[in-house]
Scaffold this motif. Structure first.
Motif, PDB file in Angstrom:
ATOM      1  N   ARG A 195      39.274  47.598  40.257  1.00 24.20           N
ATOM      2  CA  ARG A 195      39.686  46.564  41.213  1.00 24.20           C
ATOM      3  C   ARG A 195      40.564  45.510  40.545  1.00 24.20           C
ATOM      4  NH1 ARG A 195      38.806  43.928  45.958  1.00 24.20           N
ATOM      5  NH2 ARG A 195      37.449  45.561  46.755  1.00 24.20           N
ATOM      6  N   GLU A 196      40.238  45.125  39.334  1.00 19.24           N
ATOM      7  CA  GLU A 196      41.033  44.100  38.646  1.00 19.24           C
ATOM      8  C   GLU A 196      42.441  44.618  38.323  1.00 19.24           C
ATOM      9  OE1 GLU A 196      37.452  41.610  36.406  1.00 19.24           O
ATOM     10  OE2 GLU A 196      38.278  43.425  35.474  1.00 19.24           O
ATOM     11  N   VAL A 197      42.532  45.899  37.979  1.00 16.48           N
ATOM     12  CA  VAL A 197      43.854  46.485  37.740  1.00 16.48           C
ATOM     13  C   VAL A 197      44.668  46.494  39.035  1.00 16.48           C
ATOM     14  CG1 VAL A 197      45.098  48.587  37.121  1.00 16.48           C
ATOM     15  CG2 VAL A 197      43.098  47.872  35.788  1.00 16.48           C
ATOM     16  N   VAL A 198      44.059  46.928  40.115  1.00 14.71           N
ATOM     17  CA  VAL A 198      44.767  46.988  41.399  1.00 14.71           C
ATOM     18  C   VAL A 198      45.178  45.590  41.840  1.00 14.71           C
ATOM     19  CG1 VAL A 198      44.560  47.645  43.834  1.00 14.71           C
ATOM     20  CG2 VAL A 198      43.598  49.121  42.049  1.00 14.71           C
ATOM     21  N   ALA A 199      44.349  44.602  41.577  1.00 10.57           N
ATOM     22  CA  ALA A 199      44.653  43.222  41.971  1.00 10.57           C
ATOM     23  C   ALA A 199      45.870  42.658  41.246  1.00 10.57           C
ATOM     24  CB  ALA A 199      43.438  42.326  41.724  1.00 10.57           C
ATOM     25  N   LEU A 200      46.268  43.268  40.116  1.00  5.76           N
ATOM     26  CA  LEU A 200      47.488  42.823  39.442  1.00  5.76           C
ATOM     27  C   LEU A 200      48.706  42.948  40.358  1.00  5.76           C
ATOM     28  CD1 LEU A 200      47.010  44.443  35.910  1.00  5.76           C
ATOM     29  CD2 LEU A 200      46.746  42.027  36.511  1.00  5.76           C
ATOM     30  N   ARG A 224      48.999  41.928  43.211  1.00  8.75           N
ATOM     31  CA  ARG A 224      49.143  40.745  44.075  1.00  8.75           C
ATOM     32  C   ARG A 224      49.802  39.571  43.355  1.00  8.75           C
ATOM     33  NH1 ARG A 224      49.742  41.915  48.725  1.00  8.75           N
ATOM     34  NH2 ARG A 224      49.248  39.767  49.333  1.00  8.75           N
ATOM     35  N   ILE A 225      50.105  39.719  42.066  1.00  4.32           N
ATOM     36  CA  ILE A 225      50.701  38.613  41.308  1.00  4.32           C
ATOM     37  C   ILE A 225      51.968  38.060  41.965  1.00  4.32           C
ATOM     38  CG2 ILE A 225      51.872  38.039  39.135  1.00  4.32           C
ATOM     39  CD1 ILE A 225      49.820  39.782  37.699  1.00  4.32           C
ATOM     40  N   ALA A 282      42.597  34.265  44.448  1.00  2.00           N
ATOM     41  CA  ALA A 282      42.936  35.288  45.440  1.00  2.00           C
ATOM     42  C   ALA A 282      42.657  34.784  46.846  1.00  2.00           C
ATOM     43  CB  ALA A 282      42.146  36.555  45.164  1.00  2.00           C
ATOM     44  N   SER A 283      43.580  35.075  47.740  1.00  2.00           N
ATOM     45  CA  SER A 283      43.421  34.701  49.144  1.00  2.00           C
ATOM     46  C   SER A 283      42.769  35.841  49.908  1.00  2.00           C
ATOM     47  CB  SER A 283      44.789  34.386  49.756  1.00  2.00           C
ATOM     48  OG  SER A 283      45.572  35.576  49.813  1.00  2.00           O
ATOM     49  N   ALA A 284      42.454  35.575  51.165  1.00  2.00           N
ATOM     50  CA  ALA A 284      41.898  36.633  52.017  1.00  2.00           C
ATOM     51  C   ALA A 284      42.901  37.769  52.180  1.00  2.00           C
ATOM     52  CB  ALA A 284      41.521  36.050  53.380  1.00  2.00           C
ATOM     53  N   ALA A 285      44.209  37.422  52.245  1.00  3.70           N
ATOM     54  CA  ALA A 285      45.245  38.453  52.356  1.00  3.70           C
ATOM     55  C   ALA A 285      45.289  39.320  51.103  1.00  3.70           C
ATOM     56  CB  ALA A 285      46.605  37.809  52.599  1.00  3.70           C
ATOM     57  N   ASP A 286      45.093  38.689  49.932  1.00  3.93           N
ATOM     58  CA  ASP A 286      45.059  39.454  48.686  1.00  3.93           C
ATOM     59  C   ASP A 286      43.894  40.439  48.688  1.00  3.93           C
ATOM     60  OD1 ASP A 286      47.255  38.062  47.610  1.00  3.93           O
ATOM     61  OD2 ASP A 286      45.961  36.490  46.802  1.00  3.93           O
TER      62      ASP A 286
END
Length: 287
Positions: free
Chosen positions: A125-130, A132-133, A142-146
């Motif tokens: 999950r942390e990799v995928v969240a990159l 959203r940078i 992180a926002s709700a959209a993120d």
């Protein structure tokens, strides 16, 4: 971990050689999407990419073919704005990439390179969240959209059940899927992939390409396997020593004469339902 969306000190700025009048409102209106116009790239005095033009059409999958050193990876980096053309211009909706800006470009164009590494202990999950940078201000949480975008990318990539797993424990195919999920979290309209099937077994190659072509975005993918390119790509661009030697549908491009010219091997090409199939011929043993 290599992340094309991050701005790293010392990286080359994505400048483009422009001439007066290159870009105009009429050009911007007439050229939606991502386009390379006669781009060249010279490194250490050697011409790596020479005068290539490519326009991406919405939703299509374009395969980049050619032997090692033909310029495939360099062309992908030019399209992403990671490298600057020595000549020519790369535009997004008619605007040169430097004028679009790095962050805005990263919101539109996602890249997946051949290898991704990290010394940091990250979960899937942390990799995928990159991804959203580009959509967040520095240090913003992180926002709700993120969160929605990351959840959707994990689900689309079949990784929801592995979201909490360590990146370092994944197989090669799972790592590639995670990188594609990271790219999807960017919510791009253009996706650039550099030989994503390397070192994967056949099942994972097919699974990954099934995922890629199911996406409703324009994709450019560098491949070595001609049969995979024939199966999955709408259009092919064949490079040799930095030049385009052929462009068109797999059925038009993948001929025995072209395969001999570009790869210096003999092949038979059969045209069954759907796509051509290539069979390479063994060389005669030397006396």
């Amino acid at each position: 971990m290599t992340d094309s969306t991050a701005e790293t000190p010392g990286t080359e700025p994505p400048a483009t050689v422009e001439t007066p009048g290159t870009e105009s409102p009429a050009t911007a209106e007439a050229a939606p999407g991502l386009r390379a116009d006669r781009v060249s790239r010279r490194t250490d005095g050697r011409l790596i990419v020479d005068g290539i033009t490519l326009t991406l059409r919405p939703g299509e999958t374009v395969g980049l073919l050619g032997p090692n050193g033909s310029g495939k990876s360099t062309l992908l980096r030019l399209l992403a704005g990671i490298l600057a053309p020595s000549a020519g211009i790369v535009t997004l909706d008619g605007r040169a990439l430097p004028r679009v800006g790095r962050r805005a470009t990263a919101r539109r164009i996602a890249t997946v390179e051949q290898h991704a590494h990290t010394q940091t202990e990250l979960t899937v999950r942390e990799v995928v969240a990159l991804g959203r940078i580009p959509h967040r201000r520095a240090w913003a949480s992180a926002s709700a959209a993120d969160t929605r975008a990351v959840d959707a990318a994990l689900e689309r990539s079949g990784l929801t059940g592995r979201a909490g797993q360590s990146w370092h424990t994944l197989s090669g195919g799972e790592r590639q899927r995670t990188q594609i999920a990271r790219a999807l979290a960017q919510e791009p309209r253009e996706l650039l992939l550099d030989e994503p099937t390397n070192h994967l077994d056949i099942q994972h190659q097919l699974d990954l390409l099934d995922l890629v072509v199911s996406l409703p975005i324009a994709t450019v993918i560098a491949l070595h396997d001609l049969n995979l390119a024939a199966m999955y790509c709408d259009r092919l661009l064949v490079l040799r020593e930095g030049h385009v030697v052929a462009e068109g549908t797999p059925g038009d491009v993948l001929t025995p004469s072209l395969i001999k010219r570009v790869y210096d091997v003999q092949a038979e090409v059969t045209h069954g339902p759907g796509h051509p199939a290539i069979r390479f011929l063994r060389r005669a043993p030397k006396p």
